[in-house]
Design a protein around this motif. Structure first.
Motif, PDB file in Angstrom:
ATOM      1  N   PHE A  28      -1.878 -25.514  -6.416  1.00  0.00           N
ATOM      2  CA  PHE A  28      -1.067 -24.277  -6.529  1.00  0.00           C
ATOM      3  C   PHE A  28      -1.226 -23.446  -5.257  1.00  0.00           C
ATOM      4  O   PHE A  28      -2.024 -23.226  -4.838  1.00  0.00           O
ATOM      5  CB  PHE A  28      -1.429 -23.484  -7.829  1.00  0.00           C
TER       6      PHE A  28
ATOM      7  N   LYS B 224       2.292 -27.232  -5.695  1.00  0.00           N
ATOM      8  CA  LYS B 224       3.181 -26.411  -6.895  1.00  0.00           C
ATOM      9  C   LYS B 224       3.170 -25.094  -6.641  1.00  0.00           C
ATOM     10  O   LYS B 224       2.413 -24.394  -5.665  1.00  0.00           O
ATOM     11  CB  LYS B 224       1.971 -26.753  -8.046  1.00  0.00           C
TER      12      LYS B 224
ATOM     13  N   ARG C  43       0.313 -19.932  -9.289  1.00  0.00           N
ATOM     14  CA  ARG C  43      -0.100 -19.887 -10.759  1.00  0.00           C
ATOM     15  C   ARG C  43      -0.399 -18.503 -11.432  1.00  0.00           C
ATOM     16  O   ARG C  43      -1.317 -17.941 -10.592  1.00  0.00           O
ATOM     17  CB  ARG C  43      -1.064 -20.861 -11.195  1.00  0.00           C
TER      18      ARG C  43
ATOM     19  N   PRO D  35      -2.289 -31.804  -8.498  1.00  0.00           N
ATOM     20  CA  PRO D  35      -1.437 -30.711  -8.511  1.00  0.00           C
ATOM     21  C   PRO D  35      -2.281 -29.330  -7.635  1.00  0.00           C
ATOM     22  O   PRO D  35      -3.229 -28.740  -8.311  1.00  0.00           O
ATOM     23  CB  PRO D  35      -1.175 -30.159  -9.840  1.00  0.00           C
TER      24      PRO D  35
ATOM     25  N   ASP E   9      -0.077 -32.705  -4.566  1.00  0.00           N
ATOM     26  CA  ASP E   9       1.307 -32.489  -5.313  1.00  0.00           C
ATOM     27  C   ASP E   9       1.261 -30.906  -5.284  1.00  0.00           C
ATOM     28  O   ASP E   9       0.755 -30.123  -6.106  1.00  0.00           O
ATOM     29  CB  ASP E   9       1.461 -33.096  -6.621  1.00  0.00           C
TER      30      ASP E   9
END
Length: 316
Positions: free
Chosen positions: A203, A268, A271, A201, A266
């Motif tokens: 960000f 994302k 954040r 993941p 991945d």
């Protein structure tokens, strides 16, 4: 010297315990083995400490600490905290584990260990806010529950120092990495996902974030340098990190190179609470502690990759 280390089964504190023991000190560790991340990993660290003759007492800092202080200490290193900026962690957890726990520890010191040589509070560059590239005189502007409550804890400690009730200092750490890094932190998670070919993941915008990634061994060297210099550091806030800055993307590239693998990403959304830039200003640490980080970024990451392979893949 007899030294108490809180959060002893955690990442940085476990290394600190080992270093102090290697230097000939008597070390007592405390940890509550909470489930913010796998207690099994903390117990793995604790078993490494036990092999070096260091026992870790399982206790919460919000409990009655009288039994911990049946024999006095010369120094206390306070590393126990509620870490991270996860949106899933409520403010109450940060308040309980960073503010209330610190005050309960201070109360116990005042009651049972009034002749302490120094209380070393471990703080964080997160108190500076979005950009942490300033010296210790610049006002803190935290943007996360973590940064805000760690700043409050720092001021609780320094408030007691200003009142003359104990000698203390606070050390603000910058982006520490290395063996035993928490599993949700950047490099342990990156290494795990690369090894297992799992999507990582990432960000939005984080690959451009700049960090003073500092090897844990350099941080520990700076912390142990306080012993014998408690007068010089009394009442001081000191940045501890490296003034060498790398982007997250540079770190990813290096780990890919070390492991000879390509990361599956991945993507994302950005954040909340992430710092955009940290660049440690360590002039004070150099002056007061003769501190100088020595481990290169690549060498430190090689050590972390090897630790992961040794600890978690050798039986596969």
């Amino acid at each position: 010297m007899r030294i108490l280390v809180t959060g002893a089964a955690g990442f940085i504190a476990s290394h600190l315990c080992e270093k102090l023991r290697d230097l000939g000190h008597e070390v007592v560790g405390l940890d509550n083995f909470n489930d913010y991340y796998s207690p099994a990993l903390k117990r793995l660290n604790a078993s490494d400490l036990k092999a070096k003759g260091i026992d870790v007492i399982e206790i919460d800092l919000n409990d009655n600490l009288q039994t911990v202080f049946k024999n006095p200490y010369d120094y206390i290193y306070h590393l126990a905290a509620q870490p991270g900026i996860s949106a899933e962690t409520p403010l109450s957890d940060y308040v309980t584990n960073n503010i209330f726990a610190t005050q309960n520890l201070l109360d116990a010191v005042a009651k049972y260990n009034p002749n302490l040589k120094s209380f070393i509070n471990i703080a964080t560059s997160s108190v500076y806010g979005l950009v942490a590239n300033v010296d210790e005189n610049v006002p803190a502007k935290p943007i996360s529950f973590y940064g805000s409550t760690k700043l409050a804890a720092e001021q609780l400690v320094l408030g007691q120092q200003r009142l003359g009730k104990l000698k203390a200092c606070s050390i603000r750490l910058y982006s520490v990495y290395g063996p035993r890094e928490r599993p949700e932190k950047l490099y342990t998670k990156l290494i795990e996902n690369l090894y297992s070919d799992k999507p990582f993941p990432l960000f939005e915008g984080s690959v451009k974030h700049e960090r003073s990634f500092t090897y844990v061994g350099d941080i520990v060297d700076g912390l142990v340098a306080i012993i014998g210099k408690e007068e010089e550091v009394n009442g001081e806030i000191i940045n501890l990190g490296t003034d060498e800055v790398h982007t997250t993307q540079e770190g990813i590239n290096l780990v890919e190179e070390i492991m000879h693998k390509k990361l599956i990403v991945d993507h994302k959304p950005a954040r909340k609470g992430d710092q955009e830039k940290t660049s440690a200003v360590i002039d004070k640490a150099r002056k007061l502690l003769d501190y100088e980080p020595k481990v290169t970024f690549k060498k430190g990451l090689e050590q972390q990759v090897q630790w992961y392979l040794d600890k978690f893949t050798s039986s596969l």
